[in-house]
Structure formats: C-alpha cells, structure tokens
Design a protein around this motif. Structure first.
Motif, PDB file in Angstrom:
ATOM      1  N   PRO A  17       0.831  -1.209   0.000  1.00 57.70           N
ATOM      2  CA  PRO A  17       0.000   0.000   0.000  1.00 57.70           C
ATOM      3  C   PRO A  17       0.868   1.263   0.000  1.00 57.70           C
ATOM      4  O   PRO A  17       1.997   1.249   0.503  1.00 57.70           O
ATOM      5  N   LEU A  18       0.289   2.327  -0.561  1.00 56.57           N
ATOM      6  CA  LEU A  18       1.060   3.560  -0.728  1.00 56.57           C
ATOM      7  C   LEU A  18       1.640   4.061   0.596  1.00 56.57           C
ATOM      8  O   LEU A  18       2.774   4.545   0.644  1.00 56.57           O
ATOM      9  N   GLN A  19       0.863   3.925   1.696  1.00 52.86           N
ATOM     10  CA  GLN A  19       1.363   4.476   2.973  1.00 52.86           C
ATOM     11  C   GLN A  19       2.626   3.762   3.461  1.00 52.86           C
ATOM     12  O   GLN A  19       3.363   4.313   4.267  1.00 52.86           O
ATOM     13  N   ASP A  20       2.866   2.531   2.959  1.00 55.17           N
ATOM     14  CA  ASP A  20       4.093   1.815   3.339  1.00 55.17           C
ATOM     15  C   ASP A  20       5.162   1.873   2.256  1.00 55.17           C
ATOM     16  O   ASP A  20       6.273   1.388   2.461  1.00 55.17           O
ATOM     17  N   ALA A  21       4.791   2.403   1.097  1.00 52.81           N
ATOM     18  CA  ALA A  21       5.690   2.292  -0.067  1.00 52.81           C
ATOM     19  C   ALA A  21       6.940   3.167   0.080  1.00 52.81           C
ATOM     20  O   ALA A  21       6.890   4.250   0.657  1.00 52.81           O
TER      21      ALA A  21
ATOM     22  N   GLY B  66      13.310   6.778   0.305  1.00 59.10           N
ATOM     23  CA  GLY B  66      12.387   7.290   1.324  1.00 59.10           C
ATOM     24  C   GLY B  66      10.943   6.974   0.978  1.00 59.10           C
ATOM     25  O   GLY B  66      10.638   6.412  -0.083  1.00 59.10           O
ATOM     26  N   PRO B  67      10.021   7.330   1.912  1.00 58.86           N
ATOM     27  CA  PRO B  67       8.604   6.994   1.739  1.00 58.86           C
ATOM     28  C   PRO B  67       7.937   7.793   0.621  1.00 58.86           C
ATOM     29  O   PRO B  67       8.341   8.915   0.320  1.00 58.86           O
ATOM     30  N   MET B  68       6.910   7.205   0.053  1.00 61.89           N
ATOM     31  CA  MET B  68       6.113   7.904  -0.962  1.00 61.89           C
ATOM     32  C   MET B  68       4.987   8.674  -0.279  1.00 61.89           C
ATOM     33  O   MET B  68       4.566   8.323   0.818  1.00 61.89           O
ATOM     34  N   VAL B  69       4.488   9.692  -0.959  1.00 70.43           N
ATOM     35  CA  VAL B  69       3.362  10.459  -0.419  1.00 70.43           C
ATOM     36  C   VAL B  69       2.148  10.298  -1.348  1.00 70.43           C
ATOM     37  O   VAL B  69       2.275   9.779  -2.457  1.00 70.43           O
ATOM     38  N   ASN B  70       0.988  10.744  -0.870  1.00 75.46           N
ATOM     39  CA  ASN B  70      -0.269  10.552  -1.611  1.00 75.46           C
ATOM     40  C   ASN B  70      -0.185  10.970  -3.074  1.00 75.46           C
ATOM     41  O   ASN B  70      -0.712  10.310  -3.952  1.00 75.46           O
TER      42      ASN B  70
ATOM     43  N   MET C 261       2.625   7.532  -9.895  1.00 71.61           N
ATOM     44  CA  MET C 261       4.000   7.076 -10.071  1.00 71.61           C
ATOM     45  C   MET C 261       4.147   5.653  -9.514  1.00 71.61           C
ATOM     46  O   MET C 261       4.741   4.780 -10.144  1.00 71.61           O
ATOM     47  N   GLN C 262       3.565   5.425  -8.362  1.00 69.14           N
ATOM     48  CA  GLN C 262       3.646   4.080  -7.785  1.00 69.14           C
ATOM     49  C   GLN C 262       2.997   3.055  -8.722  1.00 69.14           C
ATOM     50  O   GLN C 262       3.511   1.954  -8.921  1.00 69.14           O
ATOM     51  N   HIS C 263       1.892   3.449  -9.328  1.00 72.38           N
ATOM     52  CA  HIS C 263       1.163   2.531 -10.205  1.00 72.38           C
ATOM     53  C   HIS C 263       2.023   2.111 -11.396  1.00 72.38           C
ATOM     54  O   HIS C 263       2.108   0.924 -11.735  1.00 72.38           O
ATOM     55  N   ILE C 264       2.676   3.077 -12.029  1.00 72.57           N
ATOM     56  CA  ILE C 264       3.470   2.729 -13.218  1.00 72.57           C
ATOM     57  C   ILE C 264       4.734   1.953 -12.812  1.00 72.57           C
ATOM     58  O   ILE C 264       5.173   1.049 -13.515  1.00 72.57           O
ATOM     59  N   ILE C 265       5.278   2.260 -11.647  1.00 78.95           N
ATOM     60  CA  ILE C 265       6.472   1.529 -11.185  1.00 78.95           C
ATOM     61  C   ILE C 265       6.114   0.087 -10.831  1.00 78.95           C
ATOM     62  O   ILE C 265       6.863  -0.840 -11.134  1.00 78.95           O
ATOM     63  N   ARG C 266       4.970  -0.097 -10.197  1.00 81.23           N
ATOM     64  CA  ARG C 266       4.551  -1.474  -9.884  1.00 81.23           C
ATOM     65  C   ARG C 266       4.443  -2.294 -11.165  1.00 81.23           C
ATOM     66  O   ARG C 266       4.822  -3.462 -11.213  1.00 81.23           O
ATOM     67  N   ASN C 267       3.886  -1.675 -12.182  1.00 82.06           N
ATOM     68  CA  ASN C 267       3.780  -2.383 -13.458  1.00 82.06           C
ATOM     69  C   ASN C 267       5.174  -2.689 -14.019  1.00 82.06           C
ATOM     70  O   ASN C 267       5.429  -3.788 -14.517  1.00 82.06           O
ATOM     71  N   TYR C 268       6.063  -1.715 -13.900  1.00 79.69           N
ATOM     72  CA  TYR C 268       7.455  -1.913 -14.341  1.00 79.69           C
ATOM     73  C   TYR C 268       8.072  -3.111 -13.622  1.00 79.69           C
ATOM     74  O   TYR C 268       8.682  -3.979 -14.257  1.00 79.69           O
ATOM     75  N   LEU C 269       7.893  -3.175 -12.307  1.00 81.11           N
ATOM     76  CA  LEU C 269       8.494  -4.265 -11.524  1.00 81.11           C
ATOM     77  C   LEU C 269       7.913  -5.619 -11.943  1.00 81.11           C
ATOM     78  O   LEU C 269       8.626  -6.610 -12.042  1.00 81.11           O
TER      79      LEU C 269
END
Ligand code: FES
Ligand SMILES: [Fe+2]
Length: 380
Positions: A22-26, A358-362, A367-375
């Motif tokens: 989840p984003l709050q832990d990313a 470091g941690p991601m913010v809201n 960005m998290q979505h496209i990186i998850r797909n990349y991974l």
C-alpha cells in the motif's frame, strides 16, 4: 542470464518489496535500479523489445519515400512511408554486414547502404546488390527485417516482438479513458529533443509526479493549479497506465493564448489532463493544446527526451500564431530547465552509496502505479 546477475536480481527484488504494498508503506526504488547495466539489459529484453512503443508521428512521413530513423535501446529502426496508404517499420540494419542504411530523416526512392551499396526500396525490399549474381547468390525475397507496427491517433507504434498481442488489444482498455487526448486531430507545432544524464525511469516518474510541482515549477505553471495533498484525481488503468483529470475547479490563472480545442469546448469537468502509457509515452492536454513526451534509454545514466507540442489544424491559422507559439516555447524551455536540474540530481543520488529510498506520499500514487507495473514486467 549469468549467476551474478541472478544474485543482483534477488537483492533488488528484496529492495523493491515495499513499493508493491500500500502507498502508505511504499518506499521509492533502490538506487541500483537506475544505475545498473544488468537492469538496463533486462529492460531492453523485457520492455523495449517486447512492448508497444510510440516512435514517430504519421505526419513525419506524409509522402511515399519519406522516412525517419530512430534508435530504441540501441536497436536502429526506420519508419518509412512505403505507399500512399502504408507505413512500414523495419530494422535499420543492412542484410550484408548489418550497418545502418539510413540516417536522420528525409525522402528517398532507395536506401543505399554506405558500405557496399546494397539498395532497399521504401518497403524495405532489397532491390540491388552489386556483383552478388556473379557470385551465384540468390537474394530474391530479401528485405530489411520488418517489425510489427500500428497507427493510433496520429502515432506510429512499433513492437519488436513478433509474438506480441495486437496493438488493438493493448490499447482497448485505455481507448475511452483517454478520449480527451485527440492527438490524431493535431499536428506538431514544435519539438524539443534533449539528452539528459539520467536514467529514463526518472523521467517516466517525474512526468507523473504532481508533488514536485509546487517546489520546482512555481516559475512556470504550478500557480495555475490548486494542488492539495491527496487530491490528485488520478485514475489507475491497466498495464501501468494512468490518467489524471482536472476540472475547472482545480485550475486557475490559466491564460488562454489559442482557441479552445474543438472537442472540449465549453466543458468544465475536464479542462486539463495528464496521462501515461507504459513504458514511455506521456500525454498532457489543456484547453488549447496537447504536449507529448517520449523518453528512451541510451545507457543506465543517459536518456533522450522527445517533447512535442501539438495543436489542431485550425489553430495554426490564428493571427499572431508565431508570436503566441513563442510564449509556449519559452514556457516549455523553462519547464524542461526546471526539471533537468532535479533529474540530474536524482541520478547522482541513485549512484551514492548512502542513498536510502524514502517513503512515498499521496500525490505519488500514479507514479507508484506505473512503477509497480514496471516491476511486474521486469520480474522484480
Ligand atoms: S554492409 Fe551494407 S552493403 Fe555491405
Ligand atoms: Fe516537472
């Protein structure tokens, strides 16, 4: 893949675990993802020679014989207008010794290899090869290796993978969501091509990073938006694609220069938007123009950004068109300058042994979505 690379991948896999939660832990990605030769090689194998990529505009090759060349992760290609109705994309690699048969862009009836003059027509077929008959070589049927291609909204897409799913299948889930980005109803008013000493993914991420706008872009565009934390209206789409929709309630101080885009005239629910297709096409639209970015790896720490500014045909006829365009040119120069400085700093940070992601913010949700797909695509 050899043993050291497997070890490297296992270590990186562990380092990317938090990004997938989840984003709050990313947490952002480990620096090595942006600096490693092994990762760049894997990206070429799993992304740049496997996915659909927007490499040119149809308008770049309007007449038979027109061509543009392009290099994708070290692989040279030609986009060629082979007839009034067809565009062919093939490898820019001579069938004799493999060297490039075309450079830059232009119009020709024959691509003649600069080494021994093997000649290819605009469809990529071999039409001449000096003295090969005397040597009893039958070269009939020889042609520059064709690549899968498709046209969508004025773009030429290419895919190196002969087994890739058809382009129509790839784009279908995005088609309606991206209706606003009618790039097929526009043409390029100007382009900016810039090579930067940073990894291509920093640009992929930065173009979806709304969080930095209030720090980096106060001189260019940030004051036009009412950004609030957690408020970016970002839609997460299949295959890592995203679309952020801004209604008139989120925009202010926007100075109109050109007429409104005909297909959005009078709308208040969608006055600007930002979208991305994985891996490397980013689209921005406002009330009067569209801006597109494609970005290409050259080496782990080097990439090329191609930014195009598009307008509908009618807009090219408005009074003082060039003077008005100059304002946009200046604004885009400013934006690119603002971003370049932080992109180079990100690359330096990634190469520092003290770097801890470091941690991601809201506001980094897209960005998290496209990186998850990349991974996922990378198997990391
Ligand atoms: S390498 Fe092209 S003709 Fe020899
Ligand atoms: Fe930026």
């Amino acid at each position: 893949m050899n043993a050291p690379q497997q070890t490297e991948l296992r270590r990186l896999h562990a380092g990317t675990a938090l990004m997938k939660g989840p984003l709050q832990d990313a947490r952002h990605l480990p620096g090595e993802i942006y600096t490693s030769e092994g990762i760049a090689a894997l990206e070429k194998a799993r992304i740049f020679t496997k996915r659909w990529l927007a490499i040119a505009r149809v308008e770049d090759v309007p007449k038979p014989g027109d061509y543009v060349t392009h290099t994708i992760a070290g692989e040279p290609v030609i986009v060629s207008r082979s007839s009034d109705t067809d565009i062919a994309v093939f490898r820019n690699a001579c069938l004799h010794r493999g060297i490039e048969v075309a450079v830059g862009a232009g119009n020709t009836r024959v691509h003649r290899c600069p080494y021994h003059s093997w000649a290819y027509n605009p469809a990529g077929e071999l039409v001449g090869a000096p003295w090969t008959k005397e040597a009893c070589h039958d070269l009939s049927g020889y042609r520059l290796a064709p690549l899968k291609s498709a046209v969508w909204r004025g773009w030429v897409f290419v895919n190196f993978d002969a087994e890739a799913a058809p382009f129509e299948e790839f784009i279908a889930p995005m088609e309606d969501e991206l209706w606003y980005y009618q790039t097929g109803q526009c043409r390029v008013a100007f382009r900016k091509v810039i090579d930067l000493d940073c990894n291509w993914k920093f640009v992929m991420e930065n173009l979806l990073d709304f969080y930095h706008a209030m720090t980096v872009h106060m001189a260019s565009f940030a004051t036009q938006y009412k950004f609030r934390s957690g408020d970016v209206p970002m839609k997460l789409l299949p295959d890592g694609a995203v679309n952020a929709v801004f209604g008139s309630d989120m925009r202010e101080n926007f100075p109109f220069i050109y007429p409104e885009l005909p297909w959005i005239k009078g709308r208040t629910d969608f006055v600007s938007g930002k979208a991305a297709l994985f891996p490397n096409l980013n689209l921005f639209v406002n009330q009067e123009s569209i801006r597109t970015s494609t970005f290409w790896p050259i080496a782990p720490g080097r990439m090329r950004l191609v930014m195009s500014f598009l307008l509908p045909e009618e807009t090219f006829k408005v009074p003082d068109f060039d003077i008005k365009l100059e304002k946009y040119r200046r604004q885009i120069d400013t934006i690119v300058g603002e971003d370049s400085a932080v992109l180079l700093a990100l690359q330096r940070a990634a190469g520092s042994e003290g770097y801890q992601p470091g941690p991601m913010v809201n506001m980094e949700i897209g960005m998290q979505h496209i990186i998850r797909n990349y991974l996922q695509v990378m198997g990391l």
